[in-house]
Design a protein around this motif. Structure first.
Motif, PDB file in Angstrom:
ATOM      1  N   MET A 121     -31.970 -13.640  -8.567  1.00 13.73           N
ATOM      2  CA  MET A 121     -30.887 -13.676  -9.528  1.00 13.73           C
ATOM      3  C   MET A 121     -29.582 -13.550  -8.791  1.00 13.73           C
ATOM      4  SD  MET A 121     -32.683 -11.098 -12.142  1.00 13.73           S
ATOM      5  CE  MET A 121     -33.228 -10.028 -10.879  1.00 13.73           C
ATOM      6  N   ALA A 122     -28.513 -13.979  -9.418  1.00 15.15           N
ATOM      7  CA  ALA A 122     -27.195 -13.836  -8.809  1.00 15.15           C
ATOM      8  C   ALA A 122     -26.258 -13.195  -9.799  1.00 15.15           C
ATOM      9  CB  ALA A 122     -26.658 -15.193  -8.421  1.00 15.15           C
ATOM     10  N   ILE A 123     -25.346 -12.474  -9.252  1.00 18.62           N
ATOM     11  CA  ILE A 123     -24.340 -11.854 -10.096  1.00 18.62           C
ATOM     12  C   ILE A 123     -23.011 -12.477  -9.754  1.00 18.62           C
ATOM     13  CG2 ILE A 123     -23.227  -9.699 -10.717  1.00 18.62           C
ATOM     14  CD1 ILE A 123     -25.727  -8.313  -9.605  1.00 18.62           C
ATOM     15  N   PRO A 124     -22.316 -13.010 -10.704  1.00 19.57           N
ATOM     16  CA  PRO A 124     -21.026 -13.573 -10.361  1.00 19.57           C
ATOM     17  C   PRO A 124     -20.118 -12.473  -9.854  1.00 19.57           C
ATOM     18  CG  PRO A 124     -21.173 -13.382 -12.715  1.00 19.57           C
ATOM     19  CD  PRO A 124     -22.508 -12.976 -12.151  1.00 19.57           C
ATOM     20  N   GLY A 273     -22.549 -14.485  -5.910  1.00 18.22           N
ATOM     21  CA  GLY A 273     -23.165 -13.985  -4.681  1.00 18.22           C
ATOM     22  C   GLY A 273     -24.531 -13.407  -4.976  1.00 18.22           C
ATOM     23  N   TYR A 274     -25.488 -13.753  -4.165  1.00 21.02           N
ATOM     24  CA  TYR A 274     -26.847 -13.217  -4.306  1.00 21.02           C
ATOM     25  C   TYR A 274     -26.963 -12.010  -3.387  1.00 21.02           C
ATOM     26  CZ  TYR A 274     -27.919 -17.750  -6.379  1.00 21.02           C
ATOM     27  OH  TYR A 274     -27.936 -18.854  -7.172  1.00 21.02           O
ATOM     28  N   THR A 275     -27.261 -10.859  -3.943  1.00 22.07           N
ATOM     29  CA  THR A 275     -27.292  -9.660  -3.094  1.00 22.07           C
ATOM     30  C   THR A 275     -28.620  -8.898  -3.243  1.00 22.07           C
ATOM     31  OG1 THR A 275     -26.078  -8.427  -4.780  1.00 22.07           O
ATOM     32  CG2 THR A 275     -24.779  -9.422  -3.017  1.00 22.07           C
ATOM     33  N   TYR A 276     -28.529  -7.629  -3.611  1.00 19.51           N
ATOM     34  CA  TYR A 276     -29.684  -6.742  -3.483  1.00 19.51           C
ATOM     35  C   TYR A 276     -30.859  -7.085  -4.384  1.00 19.51           C
ATOM     36  CZ  TYR A 276     -27.863  -4.427  -7.669  1.00 19.51           C
ATOM     37  OH  TYR A 276     -27.410  -4.154  -8.932  1.00 19.51           O
ATOM     38  N   ALA A 295     -25.219 -24.570   1.170  1.00 19.27           N
ATOM     39  CA  ALA A 295     -23.770 -24.529   1.370  1.00 19.27           C
ATOM     40  C   ALA A 295     -23.412 -25.080   2.741  1.00 19.27           C
ATOM     41  CB  ALA A 295     -23.276 -23.091   1.231  1.00 19.27           C
ATOM     42  N   ASN A 296     -24.206 -24.729   3.740  1.00 23.32           N
ATOM     43  CA  ASN A 296     -23.962 -25.275   5.082  1.00 23.32           C
ATOM     44  C   ASN A 296     -24.191 -26.779   5.123  1.00 23.32           C
ATOM     45  OD1 ASN A 296     -23.046 -23.120   6.585  1.00 23.32           O
ATOM     46  ND2 ASN A 296     -25.103 -22.398   7.102  1.00 23.32           N
ATOM     47  N   MET A 297     -25.192 -27.228   4.366  1.00 26.52           N
ATOM     48  CA  MET A 297     -25.451 -28.659   4.353  1.00 26.52           C
ATOM     49  C   MET A 297     -24.308 -29.401   3.649  1.00 26.52           C
ATOM     50  SD  MET A 297     -28.875 -30.744   3.352  1.00 26.52           S
ATOM     51  CE  MET A 297     -29.901 -30.006   4.590  1.00 26.52           C
ATOM     52  N   ALA A 298     -23.768 -28.788   2.599  1.00 25.42           N
ATOM     53  CA  ALA A 298     -22.603 -29.399   1.926  1.00 25.42           C
ATOM     54  C   ALA A 298     -21.458 -29.533   2.915  1.00 25.42           C
ATOM     55  CB  ALA A 298     -22.184 -28.526   0.742  1.00 25.42           C
ATOM     56  N   ALA A 299     -21.265 -28.497   3.732  1.00 24.50           N
ATOM     57  CA  ALA A 299     -20.194 -28.548   4.732  1.00 24.50           C
ATOM     58  C   ALA A 299     -20.481 -29.640   5.745  1.00 24.50           C
ATOM     59  CB  ALA A 299     -20.069 -27.192   5.420  1.00 24.50           C
ATOM     60  N   SER A 300     -21.751 -29.801   6.102  1.00 21.25           N
ATOM     61  CA  SER A 300     -22.092 -30.838   7.085  1.00 21.25           C
ATOM     62  C   SER A 300     -21.844 -32.227   6.527  1.00 21.25           C
ATOM     63  CB  SER A 300     -23.546 -30.682   7.528  1.00 21.25           C
ATOM     64  OG  SER A 300     -24.408 -31.134   6.503  1.00 21.25           O
ATOM     65  N   LYS A 301     -21.771 -32.337   5.202  1.00 24.10           N
ATOM     66  CA  LYS A 301     -21.485 -33.622   4.572  1.00 24.10           C
ATOM     67  C   LYS A 301     -20.001 -33.751   4.233  1.00 24.10           C
ATOM     68  CE  LYS A 301     -26.186 -33.940   2.893  1.00 24.10           C
ATOM     69  NZ  LYS A 301     -26.645 -35.141   3.590  1.00 24.10           N
ATOM     70  N   GLY A 302     -19.211 -32.830   4.739  1.00 28.79           N
ATOM     71  CA  GLY A 302     -17.763 -32.949   4.619  1.00 28.79           C
ATOM     72  C   GLY A 302     -17.147 -32.259   3.423  1.00 28.79           C
ATOM     73  N   ILE A 303     -17.909 -31.412   2.755  1.00 22.95           N
ATOM     74  CA  ILE A 303     -17.348 -30.680   1.606  1.00 22.95           C
ATOM     75  C   ILE A 303     -16.942 -29.285   2.074  1.00 22.95           C
ATOM     76  CG2 ILE A 303     -17.760 -29.828  -0.725  1.00 22.95           C
ATOM     77  CD1 ILE A 303     -19.984 -31.906  -1.009  1.00 22.95           C
ATOM     78  N   LEU A 304     -15.731 -28.888   1.701  1.00 19.33           N
ATOM     79  CA  LEU A 304     -15.281 -27.537   2.034  1.00 19.33           C
ATOM     80  C   LEU A 304     -15.768 -26.592   0.932  1.00 19.33           C
ATOM     81  CD1 LEU A 304     -13.437 -25.894   4.019  1.00 19.33           C
ATOM     82  CD2 LEU A 304     -11.673 -26.109   2.282  1.00 19.33           C
ATOM     83  N   VAL A 305     -16.634 -25.652   1.292  1.00 18.27           N
ATOM     84  CA  VAL A 305     -17.160 -24.702   0.299  1.00 18.27           C
ATOM     85  C   VAL A 305     -16.385 -23.391   0.412  1.00 18.27           C
ATOM     86  CG1 VAL A 305     -19.199 -23.497  -0.569  1.00 18.27           C
ATOM     87  CG2 VAL A 305     -19.438 -25.757   0.465  1.00 18.27           C
ATOM     88  N   VAL A 306     -15.808 -22.977  -0.709  1.00 19.43           N
ATOM     89  CA  VAL A 306     -15.058 -21.713  -0.756  1.00 19.43           C
ATOM     90  C   VAL A 306     -15.839 -20.776  -1.662  1.00 19.43           C
ATOM     91  CG1 VAL A 306     -12.847 -20.631  -1.287  1.00 19.43           C
ATOM     92  CG2 VAL A 306     -12.906 -23.022  -0.535  1.00 19.43           C
ATOM     93  N   ASN A 307     -16.188 -19.623  -1.147  1.00 17.64           N
ATOM     94  CA  ASN A 307     -17.044 -18.704  -1.919  1.00 17.64           C
ATOM     95  C   ASN A 307     -16.486 -17.283  -1.900  1.00 17.64           C
ATOM     96  OD1 ASN A 307     -20.099 -19.110  -2.994  1.00 17.64           O
ATOM     97  ND2 ASN A 307     -19.686 -16.975  -2.551  1.00 17.64           N
ATOM     98  N   ALA A 308     -16.618 -16.618  -3.023  1.00 17.72           N
ATOM     99  CA  ALA A 308     -16.186 -15.217  -3.113  1.00 17.72           C
ATOM    100  C   ALA A 308     -17.046 -14.355  -2.186  1.00 17.72           C
ATOM    101  CB  ALA A 308     -16.337 -14.735  -4.550  1.00 17.72           C
ATOM    102  N   ALA A 309     -16.392 -13.398  -1.519  1.00 18.62           N
ATOM    103  CA  ALA A 309     -17.136 -12.507  -0.613  1.00 18.62           C
ATOM    104  C   ALA A 309     -18.083 -11.611  -1.391  1.00 18.62           C
ATOM    105  CB  ALA A 309     -16.167 -11.665   0.198  1.00 18.62           C
ATOM    106  N   GLY A 310     -17.689 -11.238  -2.613  1.00 15.15           N
ATOM    107  CA  GLY A 310     -18.525 -10.365  -3.429  1.00 15.15           C
ATOM    108  C   GLY A 310     -17.812  -9.077  -3.777  1.00 15.15           C
TER     109      GLY A 310
END
Lengths: 522, 240
Positions: A121-124, A273-276, A295-310
């Motif tokens: 599960m993930a918590i926004p 973010g997926y955490t505990y 997310a890394n694969m998206a970056a490898s395809k030229g997409i800049l991924v911006v994600n909240a630290a949590g």
């Protein structure tokens, strides 16, 4: 005793229904295939913007990860499983709902590489909104959340993220189709596509208003005030999370990122973010979770991924979650508008393998547009879109940069750069870096070695009581061992005991734009 | 006045002096490299919990008609307890644990029908209450994918309670219209040491359980029909 046994059996049945639900009836599994269909025309499949983005980033128009999943395989698995849902080209897999018995049958298929349970599960990374009226304090925050990124510098040059396509993954976007904050986007038809991956429908303008608030921090305009920087950008809106305080599932994120890629996204903003619930802190190594790898694969395809630290900085987890641990993701920490440094709940870096995270930071307490009114909200969920909007403007300043070049430039534009720490990254990105370059800064302090300590002495005429002094001790690999943020209120020195610094380590200090280091020689 | 001015001057000076180079944030990430052993799904974990259980009236074949007997009021007859739990993780899916608690329980005795226990007087209200201190141990089987999170589990265990205080309480309406409330120690009725087995099903901090008392509630020498030992309820753990 007999009744106790019966009652126990009843409890077991209840619990068993959950256990066996995983094993027998309605569990979800990833089914990974051995090979793919190879008849694929990228020009037919991808949006023209996606093609352009790939050309710009010197990545092939298509590689094997883009090839479609073999439809015959999907049919054959579908015939065995109760049902199937997400299909992922990147990972050559589908999600199937099946029993343990069906899993065994699927595993026996020659073209099936592996079958793994889906869970977690993930918590926004956000907190509940708590005020509805805009007070003078809120108005001040609203102005400063943009000013802190030097939004006026971009604005004066007419840079609004025009032509940049931003995909937002969130729990819903109620009001984006109606409220005046987004009228300028609707009027010019800049919501390009929407998709609800939790229901397989296009309608996303309902459910959690978290996405609405996030979008307002990228591109909202309230009256004369911009709430984010990319007011001229285009948008792809994906609903990937299920509830209002959502628990979300990774496959929706994965399906959405492929959808964003297909539809020409330049930037993805993701505030979850997926955490505990699913991981341990030592799993945050940029490799463990599927969503991090996606997310890394998206970056490898030229997409800049911006994600909240949590938002786990003040609880037991403390560290960033997935996918903020991905090395190609810009992880955004939060700062407190009242103190201008780390906001208590913002998650800390580094990653489990000691890489710098978060990369940059922005206000973690903002004014955002809710479904019915402007609200004060807290969370790195809202720092992330501020930086996503900034990134869109930065991208517009030079469209020839590759995505990873832009990633590094955004880090370099940080207010603390080249200083960094695991609470602030390189600091708050500054627009002037992209328009005028980094200004030279005169020394604002000096080092003085004493018998048992190293004193950092502010230069009297450079003292600015509003600025903090940032210091860290790093080892030879640049890994921080200890760091401080201190106030500077008079010319008395900040002293660090020598025993804290081992030979070969470096003391790096930033104050009032000036960065200098002191190294104890081996 | 002069004294006040001097005091204010010192206070202001102290306030200003306190504003030197104040550390606002200090972190030692190098300390984080030590992999923790303490956590909800790590090697060791301790947490507090509260529990509420209800005695369940069940008819058993053990009732001897010739011996004193009473029914209890279902629902009102319950117990609450607060305790602490230590969990030791043995493998990914297995853990063992110890727990301790303080409990307060009450059997409300029905006053209609045949009631001969502890005596045959009919009261407005009558209950047997006790404070106990208990120790327990359990074996936990966890399941489902999870990180540092207790998640879903099944516990099977035993626990024993020592009675610290027990009370026989009753209320009566007197002929003059007043109400009389009486209580006296009922320790003489109770077995001081009681023990039971339990099964629990938990989803993280929320737990439902069933317990069965293996020991007698009343001392053997009184030759009372024992009160049924089955109970069930819920528990809330204090952890993330």
């Amino acid at each position: 005793m007999r009744i106790f046994v019966l009652l126990t059996a009843f409890l077991m049945c209840i619990s068993g229904s959950s256990i066996f639900a995983q094993k027998e009836a309605t569990s979800k599994y990833w089914v990974f295939f051995t090979d793919k269909q190879t008849d694929f025309n990228p020009c037919e499949y991808f949006d023209p913007l996606a093609i352009q983005r790939r050309l710009k980033n010197h990545v092939p128009l298509a590689d094997s990860t883009d090839f479609p999943v073999n439809s015959g395989y999907i049919q054959k698995v579908g015939a065995i499983a109760d049902s199937t849902s997400v299909v992922t080209r990147w990972f050559n897999a589908i999600v199937a709902f099946c029993s343990e018995k069906q899993v065994q049958q699927i595993r026996n298929l020659a073209f099936v590489k592996s079958v793994e349970p889906v869970g977690g599960m993930a918590i926004p990374a956000s907190r509940k909104p708590y005020q509805e009226e805009l007070t003078s304090t809120q108005m001040d925050v609203l102005k400063r959340q943009v000013e802190s990124l030097q939004g006026d510098v971009f604005e004066k040059k007419g840079i609004t993220g025009k032509g940049i396509r931003i995909a937002i993954f969130d729990g819903g976007f109620p009001g984006v189709d109606t409220i005046p904050v987004f009228a300028h986007i609707r009027k010019t038809g800049r919501i390009i596509k929407t998709y609800d991956f939790t229901r397989n429908k296009e309608f996303v303008y309902s459910f959690s208003s978290h996405g609405t608030m996030v979008m307002s921090c990228i591109a909202g305009i309230s009256g004369d005030f911009r709430m984010g920087l990319a007011t001229g950008a285009e948008f792809l809106l994906a609903r990937t999370e299920v509830n209002t305080e959502p628990f979300s599932e990774e496959e929706n994120w994965l399906a959405a990122v492929e959808w964003a890629d297909k539809n020409g996204a330049h930037i993805i903003n993701s505030s979850l973010g997926y955490t505990y619930h699913r991981y341990f802190t030592w799993d945050m190594d940029g490799k463990k979770s599927l969503v991090t790898r996606a997310a890394n694969m998206a970056a490898s395809k030229g997409i800049l991924v911006v994600n909240a630290a949590g938002n786990d900085g003040a609880n037991g987890w403390k560290k960033i979650g997935a996918p903020a641990d991905a090395d190609s993701v810009i992880s955004v920490g939060g700062i407190d508008p009242t103190t201008d440094f780390h906001i208590s709940f913002s998650s800390y870096g580094p990653t489990a393998d000691k890489r710098l995270k978060p990369n940059v930071c922005a206000f973690g307490d903002v004014v955002a547009a809710g479904k019915k009114s402007l609200k004060s909200v807290q969370g790195t969920s809202f720092a992330s879109p501020l930086v996503a909007g900034f990134a869109a403007c930065a991208m517009q300043t030079d469209t020839t940069r590759t995505t990873m070049e832009l990633f590094r430039e955004i880090e370099k534009s940080g207010s603390l750069y080249p200083y960094y720490d695991y609470a602030h990254g390189y600091g708050v990105p500054q627009a002037s870096y992209f328009t005028e370059g980094r200004p030279a800064s005169a020394p604002s302090f000096e080092f003085k070695a004493k018998e048992h300590s190293i004193a950092i002495i502010p230069i009297a005429e450079k003292i600015d009581y509003k600025k903090y002094m940032y210091c860290h001790i790093e080892d030879e690999n640049g890994i921080i061992e200890e760091y401080w943020v201190t106030t500077v209120n008079k010319t008395s020195p900040f002293e660090i005991d020598k025993f804290r610094i081992e030979r070969g380590q470096t003391l790096l200090v930033q104050y009032n734009g000036y960065v200098a280091s002191y190294k104890l020689k081996k | 006045m002069k004294k006040h001015l001097i005091f204010i001057a010192f206070a202001v000076f102290g306030w200003v002096a306190s504003y030197g180079q104040q550390v606002q944030l200090h972190e030692r990430p190098v300390a984080d490299t030590i992999r923790p052993e303490f956590g909800p799904n790590l090697k060791k974990y301790i947490h507090a919990f509260i529990e509420c259980g209800f005695f369940i009236p069940v008819e058993t074949s053990e009732v001897v008609d010739s011996l004193p007997f009473a029914d209890f009021v279902a629902g009102r007859s319950n117990y609450v307890l607060a305790g602490g739990r230590f969990k030791l993780k043995l493998s990914k899916w297995n853990a063992i644990g110890l727990e301790t608690h303080l409990a307060y329980s009450s059997y409300y005795l029905k006053q209609e029908g045949v009631k001969t226990l502890p005596d045959n007087f009919v009261h407005n209200t009558e209950r047997l209450s006790s404070f106990t201190f208990g120790l327990g141990s359990f074996h936990r089987i966890s399941y489902g994918r999870k990180g540092n999170y207790i998640g879903k589990f099944i516990d099977l265990g035993v626990e024993g309670d020592v009675t610290i205080l027990s009370v026989h309480y009753f209320e009566d309406d007197l002929v003059n219209g007043s109400r009389r409330k009486m209580w006296y120690s009922s320790k003489k009725f109770h077995e001081v040491l009681q023990y039971d087995v339990f099964a629990r099903f938990g989803f993280n901090r929320y737990v439902i359980f069933a317990k069965y008392r293996l020991s007698k509630f009343f001392r053997e020498k009184h030759h009372f029909n024992d009160l049924p030992g089955l109970s069930a309820g819920f528990q809330v753990g204090f952890h993330q």
